[in-house]
Scaffold this motif. Structure first.
Motif, PDB file in Angstrom:
ATOM      1  N   GLN A 185       0.816  -1.214   0.000  1.00 11.18           N
ATOM      2  CA  GLN A 185       0.000   0.000   0.000  1.00 11.18           C
ATOM      3  C   GLN A 185       0.856   1.274   0.000  1.00 11.18           C
ATOM      4  O   GLN A 185       0.325   2.389   0.043  1.00 11.18           O
ATOM      5  CB  GLN A 185      -0.923   0.013   1.229  1.00 11.18           C
ATOM      6  N   GLY A 186       2.167   1.098  -0.069  1.00  8.24           N
ATOM      7  CA  GLY A 186       3.059   2.251  -0.088  1.00  8.24           C
ATOM      8  C   GLY A 186       3.289   2.862   1.272  1.00  8.24           C
ATOM      9  O   GLY A 186       3.783   4.000   1.370  1.00  8.24           O
ATOM     10  N   HIS A 203      14.809  14.370  13.719  1.00  5.88           N
ATOM     11  CA  HIS A 203      13.473  14.986  13.702  1.00  5.88           C
ATOM     12  C   HIS A 203      12.754  14.740  12.372  1.00  5.88           C
ATOM     13  O   HIS A 203      12.137  15.639  11.791  1.00  5.88           O
ATOM     14  CB  HIS A 203      13.573  16.495  13.964  1.00  5.88           C
ATOM     15  N   LEU A 204      12.847  13.486  11.916  1.00  2.00           N
ATOM     16  CA  LEU A 204      12.162  13.097  10.688  1.00  2.00           C
ATOM     17  C   LEU A 204      10.754  12.608  11.013  1.00  2.00           C
ATOM     18  O   LEU A 204      10.448  12.223  12.149  1.00  2.00           O
ATOM     19  CB  LEU A 204      12.953  11.990   9.970  1.00  2.00           C
ATOM     20  N   SER A 205       9.894  12.608  10.013  1.00  2.00           N
ATOM     21  CA  SER A 205       8.497  12.213  10.230  1.00  2.00           C
ATOM     22  C   SER A 205       8.231  10.756   9.879  1.00  2.00           C
ATOM     23  O   SER A 205       7.083  10.317   9.900  1.00  2.00           O
ATOM     24  CB  SER A 205       7.572  13.107   9.384  1.00  2.00           C
ATOM     25  N   LEU A 206       9.276   9.987   9.550  1.00  2.00           N
ATOM     26  CA  LEU A 206       9.098   8.589   9.161  1.00  2.00           C
ATOM     27  C   LEU A 206       8.533   7.786  10.331  1.00  2.00           C
ATOM     28  O   LEU A 206       9.111   7.768  11.420  1.00  2.00           O
ATOM     29  CB  LEU A 206      10.434   7.987   8.722  1.00  2.00           C
ATOM     30  N   GLY A 210       2.963   5.111   8.324  1.00  2.00           N
ATOM     31  CA  GLY A 210       2.903   6.367   7.590  1.00  2.00           C
ATOM     32  C   GLY A 210       3.458   6.247   6.190  1.00  2.00           C
ATOM     33  O   GLY A 210       4.031   5.229   5.797  1.00  2.00           O
ATOM     34  N   SER A 211       3.290   7.309   5.406  1.00  2.00           N
ATOM     35  CA  SER A 211       3.816   7.334   4.038  1.00  2.00           C
ATOM     36  C   SER A 211       5.269   7.811   4.060  1.00  2.00           C
ATOM     37  O   SER A 211       5.598   8.775   4.766  1.00  2.00           O
ATOM     38  CB  SER A 211       2.975   8.270   3.161  1.00  2.00           C
TER      39      SER A 211
END
Length: 474
Positions: A185-186, A203-206, A210-211
């Motif tokens: 689903q990516g 401070h990454l959003s990974l 999540g996408s």
């Protein structure tokens, strides 16, 4: 006259599992009037299996049943039986080696695949095998230079340093294409624990579920590349270098500046191929390979072409784990084959302490006998030009020091680096007086912590095939 052995290699890696079959050719290069000198003259891969995704069950364990079904199917395709296989290695590598059931799976497969196939794992051994399978070892021998191979797989990068065909050093880092996984689903389905620390620090959003943001994926990959550069003594040191070490880095002060690199593993396959989809294998391997090829690490070094990339470890396991003993050896036929004997090693300095050597031998044997007595292989440097006194002194020390093994009726197994196996063996046989079988081989190097397999005689009984397994399940 040349003879051949059929060898198998099985690599159960973080991402993929595969199998190869190789023919190992050996022949006696000496004349009829001299001592036999049997050497391996050729190693040829004759069959490469399909590459499958390593099967993991619901408990996050390696699915040994599916591995067995895969091997049976490939045997049928190659038209061989397990009784045809005479040597080789099953190696569980990368993060797969850290699964709770890795050791039991390897032991089960050892008997299932073939009676002499051995099961090994550990980052140091994997580094060496991949470096040999990639061709880096041979390149260093042919060009008389120093070459470093970086085998970048799914979970780890295994590094081996070769000089003139000899292994100088190994290292391993938790850097690979499946440190971040992407589902159909990516969405991000997995972030490795160390990657999570990097994500938090940067401070990454990974996040799992999540996408993935491409620029943030590249931030992680660039950190991986910087650390790999640090590992070979190049670039500004990353604050994540120590975090990403698996077991140890390289001892860079022990050799000259590194300038010649080779890359193998699944990520290296992505360096070569231009037509992969971004997340084709459900991870960041494709992006990693492309980014690496464009990086300063690739541009600032002499990157040599490799014979194998994704198949480097399995080719190495099938073709480069076996060696042969010297031709001046002594053994009792009924004592072999021998499998997975722990090795205790005695240095030249220890051998020089003749009065203390029997006690040293006794004490080191006890390293492996806390849960009951088991046999050990006694490994010695030996002497380049031994006198009769050297032989009798060493023989007496082995006889006295191995008392606990003799009482249990174990065969006495002696491994000598220098060429003196037959003379020492004959002296020991005279002392044993038939009470214990004996295997005394030379021209084999095995260290403390290694395990050794000794196979059925070849070349009309002149030599024995040997597999030394280093840092098993480290």
């Amino acid at each position: 006259m040349a003879e051949t052995l059929l060898s198998i290699g099985v690599d159960i890696g973080t991402s993929t599992t595969q199998l190869t079959l190789s023919l190992i050719t050996f022949e006696n290069m000496a004349s009829s009037f001299t001592v036999p000198r049997v050497v391996i003259t050729d190693k040829k891969v004759i069959y490469k299996s399909a590459i499958i995704i390593t099967p993991i069950d619901d408990q996050n364990h390696i699915d040994s049943q599916k591995i067995q079904e895969f091997i049976v199917g490939e045997y049928e395709k190659a038209d061989i039986r397990k009784t045809d296989v005479q040597t080789g290695a099953v190696i569980i590598t990368g993060e797969s080696a850290r699964k709770d059931n890795a050791k039991s799976v390897a032991e089960a497969l050892s008997g299932f695949v073939g009676d002499f196939v051995v099961a090994t794992a550990g980052p140091d051994l994997e580094s060496i095998i991949a470096g040999k399978g990639s061709g880096a070892c041979r390149y260093s021998a042919e060009h008389h230079n120093l070459v470093v191979n970086l085998d970048i797989g799914g979970g780890t990068t295994n590094i081996a340093v070769f000089q003139d065909g000899d292994v100088l050093d190994t290292g391993c880092f938790d850097i690979g294409g499946r440190q971040i996984k992407i589902n159909e689903q990516g969405k991000i389905s997995y972030l490795a624990p160390k990657v999570k620390k990097i994500v938090d620090s940067e401070h990454l959003s990974l996040r799992e579920g999540g996408s993935p943001k491409l620029d943030e994926i590249y931030t992680v990959i660039d950190i991986f590349i910087q650390v790999l550069g640090n590992a070979i003594g190049q670039g500004r040191k990353s604050p994540y270098y120590d975090l990403l070490i698996t077991n140890k880095g390289l001892n860079l002060e022990n050799y000259e500046k590194i300038e010649h690199l080779s890359f193998s593993g699944g990520v290296a396959e992505c360096i070569k191929e231009k037509h992969f989809k971004t997340y084709q294998y459900g991870d960041i391997g494709v992006l990693f390979g492309k980014r690496l090829k464009e990086s300063w690490l690739f541009e600032n070094n002499d990157v040599i072409s490799t014979a194998e990339t994704i198949r480097a470890t399995v080719v190495g396991a099938g073709s480069h784990t076996m060696d042969i003993s010297g031709s001046t050896i002594a053994y009792d036929r009924q004592a072999i084959p021998l499998k997975s004997l722990p090795v205790v090693r005695f240095s030249a300095a220890e051998m020089a302490q003749q009065e203390k050597l029997p006690e040293m031998i006794k004490n080191k044997i006890m390293w492996h006998n806390s849960d009951g007595v088991q046999n050990c292989a006694l490994s010695f440097v030996g002497y380049q030009s031994p006198t009769y006194q050297n032989i009798t002194d060493l023989g007496d020390a082995i006889y006295e020091g191995s008392r606990i093994l003799r009482k249990k009726g174990f065969p006495i197994v002696v491994v000598i680096e220098n060429d003196m196996g037959k003379s020492l063996g004959h002296y020991l046989k005279a002392k044993l007086k038939g009470s214990n079988n004996l295997v005394c081989i030379d021209r084999v190097i095995a260290g403390n912590g290694d395990y050794i397999d000794i196979g059925e005689p070849i070349a009309k009984g002149e030599v024995l095939p040997v597999v030394v397994k280093t840092l098993v399940f480290n």
